[in-house]
Design a protein around this motif. Structure first.
Motif, mmCIF file in Angstrom:
data_model
loop_
_atom_site.group_PDB
_atom_site.id
_atom_site.type_symbol
_atom_site.label_atom_id
_atom_site.label_comp_id
_atom_site.label_asym_id
_atom_site.label_seq_id
_atom_site.Cartn_x
_atom_site.Cartn_y
_atom_site.Cartn_z
ATOM 1 N N ILE A 108 0.842 -1.200 0.000
ATOM 2 C CA ILE A 108 0.000 0.000 0.000
ATOM 3 C C ILE A 108 0.876 1.248 0.000
ATOM 4 N N GLU A 109 1.935 1.225 0.791
ATOM 5 C CA GLU A 109 2.841 2.377 0.861
ATOM 6 C C GLU A 109 3.513 2.623 -0.489
ATOM 7 N N ARG A 110 3.934 1.536 -1.161
ATOM 8 C CA ARG A 110 4.556 1.720 -2.476
ATOM 9 C C ARG A 110 3.548 2.258 -3.476
ATOM 10 N N ALA A 111 2.325 1.762 -3.438
ATOM 11 C CA ALA A 111 1.307 2.223 -4.385
ATOM 12 C C ALA A 111 1.003 3.705 -4.190
ATOM 13 N N GLN A 112 1.060 4.182 -2.958
ATOM 14 C CA GLN A 112 0.774 5.592 -2.699
ATOM 15 C C GLN A 112 1.759 6.510 -3.405
ATOM 16 N N GLN A 113 2.947 6.018 -3.691
ATOM 17 C CA GLN A 113 3.940 6.808 -4.414
ATOM 18 C C GLN A 113 3.622 6.875 -5.905
ATOM 19 N N GLN A 114 2.627 6.078 -6.344
ATOM 20 C CA GLN A 114 2.266 6.013 -7.761
ATOM 21 C C GLN A 114 0.851 6.536 -7.997
ATOM 22 N N SER A 115 0.398 7.452 -7.175
ATOM 23 C CA SER A 115 -0.964 7.960 -7.305
ATOM 24 C C SER A 115 -1.118 8.773 -8.592
ATOM 25 N N TRP A 116 -2.336 8.792 -9.123
ATOM 26 C CA TRP A 116 -2.596 9.555 -10.348
ATOM 27 C C TRP A 116 -2.393 11.045 -10.111
ATOM 28 N N SER A 117 -2.645 11.538 -8.897
ATOM 29 C CA SER A 117 -2.452 12.965 -8.642
ATOM 30 C C SER A 117 -0.980 13.337 -8.779
ATOM 31 N N THR A 118 -0.082 12.461 -8.294
ATOM 32 C CA THR A 118 1.347 12.705 -8.458
ATOM 33 C C THR A 118 1.736 12.650 -9.925
ATOM 34 N N LYS A 119 1.190 11.677 -10.651
ATOM 35 C CA LYS A 119 1.478 11.564 -12.087
ATOM 36 C C LYS A 119 1.005 12.817 -12.829
ATOM 37 N N ALA A 120 -0.172 13.321 -12.447
ATOM 38 C CA ALA A 120 -0.720 14.505 -13.113
ATOM 39 C C ALA A 120 0.181 15.719 -12.907
ATOM 40 N N ASP A 121 0.758 15.841 -11.714
ATOM 41 C CA ASP A 121 1.687 16.950 -11.455
ATOM 42 C C ASP A 121 2.904 16.864 -12.366
ATOM 43 N N HIS A 122 3.477 15.648 -12.499
ATOM 44 C CA HIS A 122 4.633 15.463 -13.378
ATOM 45 C C HIS A 122 4.265 15.760 -14.833
ATOM 46 N N LEU A 123 3.068 15.317 -15.227
ATOM 47 C CA LEU A 123 2.607 15.542 -16.597
ATOM 48 C C LEU A 123 2.470 17.034 -16.881
ATOM 49 N N ALA A 124 1.806 17.754 -15.984
ATOM 50 C CA ALA A 124 1.586 19.184 -16.189
ATOM 51 C C ALA A 124 2.915 19.936 -16.265
ATOM 52 N N GLU A 125 3.857 19.572 -15.386
ATOM 53 C CA GLU A 125 5.156 20.235 -15.386
ATOM 54 C C GLU A 125 5.871 20.035 -16.724
ATOM 55 N N PHE A 126 5.811 18.805 -17.257
ATOM 56 C CA PHE A 126 6.456 18.508 -18.545
ATOM 57 C C PHE A 126 5.795 19.289 -19.679
ATOM 58 N N LEU A 127 4.462 19.288 -19.707
ATOM 59 C CA LEU A 127 3.743 19.936 -20.800
ATOM 60 C C LEU A 127 3.982 21.442 -20.822
ATOM 61 N N LEU A 128 4.018 22.069 -19.661
ATOM 62 C CA LEU A 128 4.151 23.519 -19.605
ATOM 63 C C LEU A 128 5.538 23.990 -20.021
ATOM 64 N N LYS A 129 6.518 23.089 -19.963
ATOM 65 C CA LYS A 129 7.883 23.454 -20.361
ATOM 66 C C LYS A 129 8.125 23.276 -21.857
ATOM 67 N N LEU A 130 7.194 22.630 -22.550
ATOM 68 C CA LEU A 130 7.393 22.421 -23.981
ATOM 69 C C LEU A 130 7.285 23.744 -24.746
ATOM 70 N N PRO A 131 8.164 23.963 -25.708
ATOM 71 C CA PRO A 131 8.055 25.193 -26.509
ATOM 72 C C PRO A 131 6.840 25.123 -27.427
ATOM 73 N N ARG A 132 6.265 26.278 -27.685
ATOM 74 C CA ARG A 132 5.144 26.348 -28.622
ATOM 75 C C ARG A 132 5.636 26.469 -30.058
ATOM 76 N N ARG A 133 4.859 25.905 -30.963
ATOM 77 C CA ARG A 133 5.203 26.057 -32.385
ATOM 78 C C ARG A 133 4.580 27.331 -32.931
#
Length: 310
Positions: A285-310
């Motif tokens: 359970i403790e390991r799974a908590q490190q893989q929550s969708w909310s944490t994934k969403a934060d990483h996703l948003a950070e990556f997307l916002l750093k991408l240059p626009r065309r």
């Protein structure tokens, strides 16, 4: 065409909403209806959005199904990101994937193996494995569970029926439950294997909480090499130990109750270790908590916002 070929029943088709609809989370869905499957028909993303009154300009577009690519997708946003979820070594999906990579501004792969399968993408890229809805699956404090092994998910060529049968024959006092919509299994199964069919997502937690071990009996299908199965962390979040076939993506973590095997010669030993692991599996359970969708969403948003626009 899928309905005419019997791949989709009339009942299944009837349950697909016509036109855009918004779910309880505020997400708008649009499922196109065409005569021919993509990419063989005349479907284009921009035309479909226009037809249903949806503004065809977005801050970011993510595409994870190669067959849904067409030239108009590039024009929907200044940031287009390819999110491959599987390996496509050959065929029409492989050809479409090359076109997407040639046009995309970034790549987000669901496993390191899937990213390696793309070669060396020139774009900014990220490995973001599938996660888990912790609040949906975590069990409250409870007593030790009985010897029940469960699998929940698709049952297709990537599922190893032979391994399930071997486990069940070797451990007749253990119940093995395979949950998922599927045709009749290709092998005869012992009486301690149960096939209840498909269940709603809302019912999965209560079902998993009756089991001690979650199974991932992956077959020799090459596509399994890159899979990042969501059910791995769903099992752990629900307090199960896990027995899984080892892949480039799935490795052992016995401290968290994850036991792997490489073939039939050590599969039974891995199952026995999973069955003897403490239950419920607090470490899992403790390991799974490190893989929550909310944490994934934060990483996703950070990556997307750093991408240059065309």
């Amino acid at each position: 065409m899928h309905r005419w070929l019997g791949r989709v029943s009339r009942n299944e088709e009837a349950h697909v909403p016509r036109g855009p609809y918004r779910d309880r989370d505020g997400v708008t869905h649009l499922v196109p209806r065409t005569t021919m499957p993509a990419p063989f028909g005349a479907l284009t993303a921009a035309r479909e959005l226009h037809k249903h009154g949806v503004d065809p300009r977005f801050d970011v577009v993510l595409i994870d199904q190669p067959l849904l690519w067409d030239g108009t997708v590039r024009g929907l946003s200044d940031r287009v990101v390819y999110r491959p979820t599987d390996l496509y070594p050959a065929g029409v999906k492989a050809r479409m994937q090359k076109r997407i990579i040639g046009a995309a501004d970034g790549v987000i792969a669901t496993s390191g193996e899937v990213l390696r399968g793309l070669g060396s993408p020139r774009q900014p890229h990220l490995v973001l494995e599938n996660g888990v809805d912790i609040a949906h699956f975590v069990a409250t404090a409870e007593s030790e569970r009985s010897a029940v092994c469960i699998y929940v998910g698709a049952v297709d060529r990537r599922f190893d029926w032979q391994q399930v049968r071997a486990w069940a024959q070797a451990r007749p006092s253990v119940r093995f439950v395979v949950v998922g919509p599927s045709p009749a299994p290709p092998v005869a199964l012992p009486d301690n294997v149960e096939l209840p069919g498909g269940v709603p997502y809302s019912s999965l937690p209560s079902l998993l909480h009756t089991a001690r071990v979650g199974m991932l009996p992956l077959s020799d299908d090459p596509l399994n090499a890159g899979r990042s199965p969501m059910k791995l962390f769903e099992y752990l979040a629900a307090g199960l130990s896990v027995v899984a076939r080892e892949t480039p993506v799935i490795g052992p973590d016995e401290n968290a109750g994850l036991f792997t095997y490489s073939g039939e010669e050590n599969a039974l030993a891995a199952l026995d270790r999973a069955l003897s692991y403490r239950s419920p599996n607090a470490e899992g359970i403790e390991r799974a908590q490190q893989q929550s969708w909310s944490t994934k969403a934060d990483h996703l948003a950070e990556f997307l916002l750093k991408l240059p626009r065309r």
